[in-house]
Design a protein around this motif. Structure first.
Motif, short mmCIF file in Angstrom:
data_model
loop_
_atom_site.label_atom_id
_atom_site.label_comp_id
_atom_site.label_asym_id
_atom_site.label_seq_id
_atom_site.Cartn_x
_atom_site.Cartn_y
_atom_site.Cartn_z
N LYS A 7 0.84 -1.21 0.00
CA LYS A 7 0.00 0.00 0.00
C LYS A 7 0.87 1.26 0.00
O LYS A 7 1.98 1.27 0.54
N VAL A 8 0.33 2.31 -0.62
CA VAL A 8 1.00 3.61 -0.68
C VAL A 8 0.09 4.65 -0.05
O VAL A 8 -1.11 4.73 -0.38
N LEU A 9 0.63 5.42 0.86
CA LEU A 9 -0.12 6.48 1.53
C LEU A 9 0.15 7.82 0.85
O LEU A 9 1.30 8.12 0.49
N GLU A 66 -2.85 2.74 -14.02
CA GLU A 66 -2.52 2.34 -15.39
C GLU A 66 -1.27 1.46 -15.47
O GLU A 66 -1.22 0.52 -16.27
N GLU A 67 -0.28 1.75 -14.65
CA GLU A 67 1.03 1.14 -14.87
C GLU A 67 1.59 0.31 -13.73
O GLU A 67 2.52 -0.48 -13.94
N PHE A 68 1.04 0.46 -12.50
CA PHE A 68 1.64 -0.23 -11.36
C PHE A 68 0.56 -0.93 -10.53
O PHE A 68 0.27 -0.51 -9.39
N PRO A 69 -0.03 -1.98 -11.07
CA PRO A 69 -1.12 -2.67 -10.37
C PRO A 69 -0.69 -3.35 -9.07
O PRO A 69 -1.55 -3.72 -8.26
N HIS A 70 0.61 -3.50 -8.84
CA HIS A 70 1.07 -4.12 -7.59
C HIS A 70 0.97 -3.15 -6.41
O HIS A 70 1.16 -3.57 -5.25
N LEU A 71 0.64 -1.89 -6.71
CA LEU A 71 0.51 -0.89 -5.64
C LEU A 71 -0.95 -0.54 -5.41
O LEU A 71 -1.73 -0.41 -6.36
N GLU A 72 -1.31 -0.34 -4.16
CA GLU A 72 -2.66 0.09 -3.80
C GLU A 72 -2.56 1.43 -3.07
O GLU A 72 -1.93 1.51 -2.00
N VAL A 73 -3.18 2.46 -3.62
CA VAL A 73 -3.13 3.78 -3.00
C VAL A 73 -4.30 3.91 -2.04
O VAL A 73 -5.46 3.82 -2.44
N VAL A 74 -4.00 4.10 -0.76
CA VAL A 74 -5.06 4.19 0.25
C VAL A 74 -5.56 5.63 0.35
O VAL A 74 -5.05 6.54 -0.30
N ALA A 75 -6.59 5.81 1.17
CA ALA A 75 -7.21 7.13 1.31
C ALA A 75 -6.19 8.17 1.78
O ALA A 75 -5.32 7.88 2.61
N SER A 76 -6.33 9.39 1.26
CA SER A 76 -5.44 10.47 1.66
C SER A 76 -5.59 10.81 3.14
O SER A 76 -6.69 10.70 3.70
N VAL A 77 -4.51 11.20 3.77
CA VAL A 77 -4.53 11.66 5.15
C VAL A 77 -4.20 13.15 5.16
O VAL A 77 -3.19 13.57 4.60
N GLU A 78 -5.08 13.95 5.78
CA GLU A 78 -4.89 15.40 5.82
C GLU A 78 -4.00 15.79 7.00
O GLU A 78 -4.35 15.55 8.15
N LEU A 88 2.65 -0.98 4.46
CA LEU A 88 2.93 0.25 3.72
C LEU A 88 4.31 0.17 3.07
O LEU A 88 5.31 -0.13 3.73
N VAL A 89 4.36 0.42 1.76
CA VAL A 89 5.64 0.35 1.04
C VAL A 89 6.10 1.72 0.55
O VAL A 89 7.24 1.87 0.09
N GLY A 90 5.21 2.72 0.59
CA GLY A 90 5.60 4.03 0.10
C GLY A 90 4.71 5.13 0.66
O GLY A 90 3.56 4.89 1.03
N ILE A 91 5.27 6.33 0.74
CA ILE A 91 4.51 7.53 1.14
C ILE A 91 4.77 8.62 0.12
O ILE A 91 5.93 8.91 -0.20
N TYR A 92 3.68 9.20 -0.38
CA TYR A 92 3.79 10.36 -1.26
C TYR A 92 3.31 11.57 -0.46
O TYR A 92 2.12 11.71 -0.19
N SER A 93 4.24 12.43 -0.07
CA SER A 93 3.90 13.64 0.67
C SER A 93 3.64 14.74 -0.35
O SER A 93 4.57 15.39 -0.84
N SER A 94 2.36 14.94 -0.67
CA SER A 94 2.00 15.85 -1.75
C SER A 94 1.95 17.31 -1.33
O SER A 94 1.79 18.19 -2.16
N ALA A 95 2.04 17.56 -0.02
CA ALA A 95 2.06 18.93 0.49
C ALA A 95 3.50 19.33 0.81
O ALA A 95 4.42 18.55 0.67
#
Length: 352
Positions: A199-201, A225-237, A259-266
Motif C-alpha cells: 500500500k501507498v499512503l 494504469e502502470e503499477f497494479p502491484h501498488l494500492e493507494v489508500v485514502a489520503s490523510v490530511e 505500507l511500502v511508500g509515502i507520497y507527501s504531496s504537500a
C-alpha cells in the motif's frame, strides 16, 4: 524628396498625437483612455481604441509610469503555515523587492491561517482599487474565495492564483507547476522505486487545496494504469501542521502495516521527517515529497527521502509580479517565460 519624407513618416513610431489626430479627439482624452480614467464616453473610448489599432501604437509603459511617478502596489496573500516552502516564497519577495524597487514595484505580504478561506475573503474584500494594483492569492478554491476574487476583479484589479489554481474564479492567470503532471511524475518514481506489492499512503494538506487534489488525481491515474502491484489508500490530511503529522504517523503504520511508500504531496514535511528519523521504519519504505528546502534537502541527502518534486520559488514570485504588471497595463507577456518547470531531485543531483 517628398517620397523620402513619406518613407520616414511610415517608419516613425506612432505617438499619442497621432492617436488624437486619427480619432479626432484631444490629447487629454487620449490620456484618459490610455490610463483608464473615468469621464470618457464609451463611443469615444471605441474611437480611440480603433485609432490605436489602426496605427499599431504600442505604449512604452515604463516611460509612462516614470513620467507619472507611478509605483505598482501588489499584495501577496500567503498561508501562515510556517513551512519552509512558504518562507522561501517570502524570502524571494523580500530579495526581489530590492530589485523591483528599480522597476517601481512594491509588494506587501498578507498572511492568513492555512486552509481558512474566510481569512482570504476578508483580505480580498478589503482591497482598495485606489491603493492596490494587483493581488496574488495562494489558497484553497472554495465558493467564498471564488466570489471574493470576482469582487476584486470587478474593481478592475488583476488577480493571479499562486501555486494552487483557482480556475472556477475570474482570476487572470495561474502561476505554478502543472500539479496533475507533478502527481503523475511522483507515481512514476514511486512505481519504479517500489518492487514489491503493498500500500501507498498519500499525505495531503487539505482536500480544499486544489494543488493537492490535482497531485492526487495524477498520482492515482498512473498507479492504476502502470503499477497494479501498488494500492493507494485514502489520503490523510496533515493541514501542513508538523505536530499533527508527527502524532498521526504511529496510527497510520498500525492501520497499514504493509505500507511500502509515502507520497507527501504537500510542502509541510517537518513532522514526517521527525517521525521517520526517530522510528525504526524499514529502510525499504520509499518516500517521494515536494519542494526543495533545507529540511527536505537534508532528508534527501541522508536517504530519508528518495526523491523530491519541486518548483523554483524565485521564478514563482518573478512570474507573478510580471503578470500582474502586464495585466494592469494591458500589455502582452511572454507565455513561455512564465511557465513554471517541474524539477526532480535525487540525492545525486542536488544543487550545491
Amino acid at each position: 524628396m517628398e517620397d523620402q519624407k513619406q518613407k520616414l513618416e511610415l517608419v516613425k513610431k506612432p505617438t499619442v498625437n497621432d492617436i488624437a489626430r486619427v480619432a479626432g479627439v484631444s490629447l487629454a482624452t487620449v490620456d484618459r483612455v490610455l490610463n483608464r480614467r473615468p469621464g470618457v464616453r464609451a463611443v469615444t473610448v471605441q474611437k480611440v481604441q480603433k485609432a490605436i489599432d489602426e496605427l499599431g501604437y504600442v505604449r512604452d509603459t515604463a516611460a509612462a509610469n516614470l513620467a507619472r511617478n507611478r509605483v505598482y502596489n501588489f499584495v501577496f496573500i500567503l498561508p501562515d503555515a510556517g513551512n519552509e516552502f512558504v518562507e522561501a516564497i517570502c524570502d524571494q519577495i523580500a530579495e526581489q523587492s530590492r530589485d523591483q524597487f528599480i522597476e517601481r514595484t512594491r509588494v506587501t505580504i498578507k498572511k492568513v491561517a492555512p486552509f481558512e478561506p474566510q481569512d482570504i475573503v476578508n483580505i480580498l474584500d478589503g482591497v482598495d482599487h485606489l491603493s492596490v494594483d494587483g493581488v496574488a492569492v495562494f489558497g484553497p478554491e472554495t465558493p467564498s474565495v471564488r466570489d471574493a476574487v470576482k469582487r476584486v476583479r470587478d474593481k478592475g484589479i488583476p488577480v493571479v492564483a499562486l501555486v494552487s489554481d483557482l480556475p472556477s474564479s475570474d482570476r487572470d492567470h495561474f502561476v505554478g507547476i502543472d500539479n496533475v503532471s507533478a502527481g503523475r511524475t511522483a507515481a512514476q518514481l514511486m512505481g519504479r522505486f517500489v518492487h514489491r506489492p503493498g500500500k501507498v499512503l498519500v499525505l495531503t494538506g487539505s482536500r480544499l487545496a486544489r494543488d493537492h487534489l490535482e497531485r492526487r488525481q495524477g498520482f492515482d491515474l498512473v498507479v492504476a494504469e502502470e503499477f497494479p502491484h501498488l494500492e493507494v489508500v485514502a489520503s490523510v490530511e496533515g493541514r501542513d501542521d508538523p505536530d499533527l503529522i508527527y502524532k498521526m504517523m504511529p496510527g497510520i503504520f498500525e492501520t497499514y502495516p504493509d505500507l511500502v511508500g509515502i507520497y507527501s504531496s504537500a510542502a509541510g514535511n517537518a513532522g514526517l521527517v521527525q517521525f521517520l528519523s526517530e522510528s525504526r521504519i524499514s529502510k525499504d519504505l520509499v518516500i517521494i515529497a515536494h519542494e526543495l528546502t533545507p529540511l527536505s534537502r537534508d532528508a534527501l541527502r541522508r536517504g530519508t527521502f528518495d526523491a523530491l518534486i519541486s518548483q523554483d520559488s524565485g521564478h514563482l514570485v518573478r512570474s507573478a509580479v510580471r503578470l500582474l504588471r502586464a495585466t494592469s497595463d494591458k500589455v502582452p507577456f511572454n507565455k513561455s517565460q512564465e511557465r513554471i518547470r517541474i524539477d526532480i531531485y535525487l540525492k545525486e543531483n542536488l544543487p550545491p
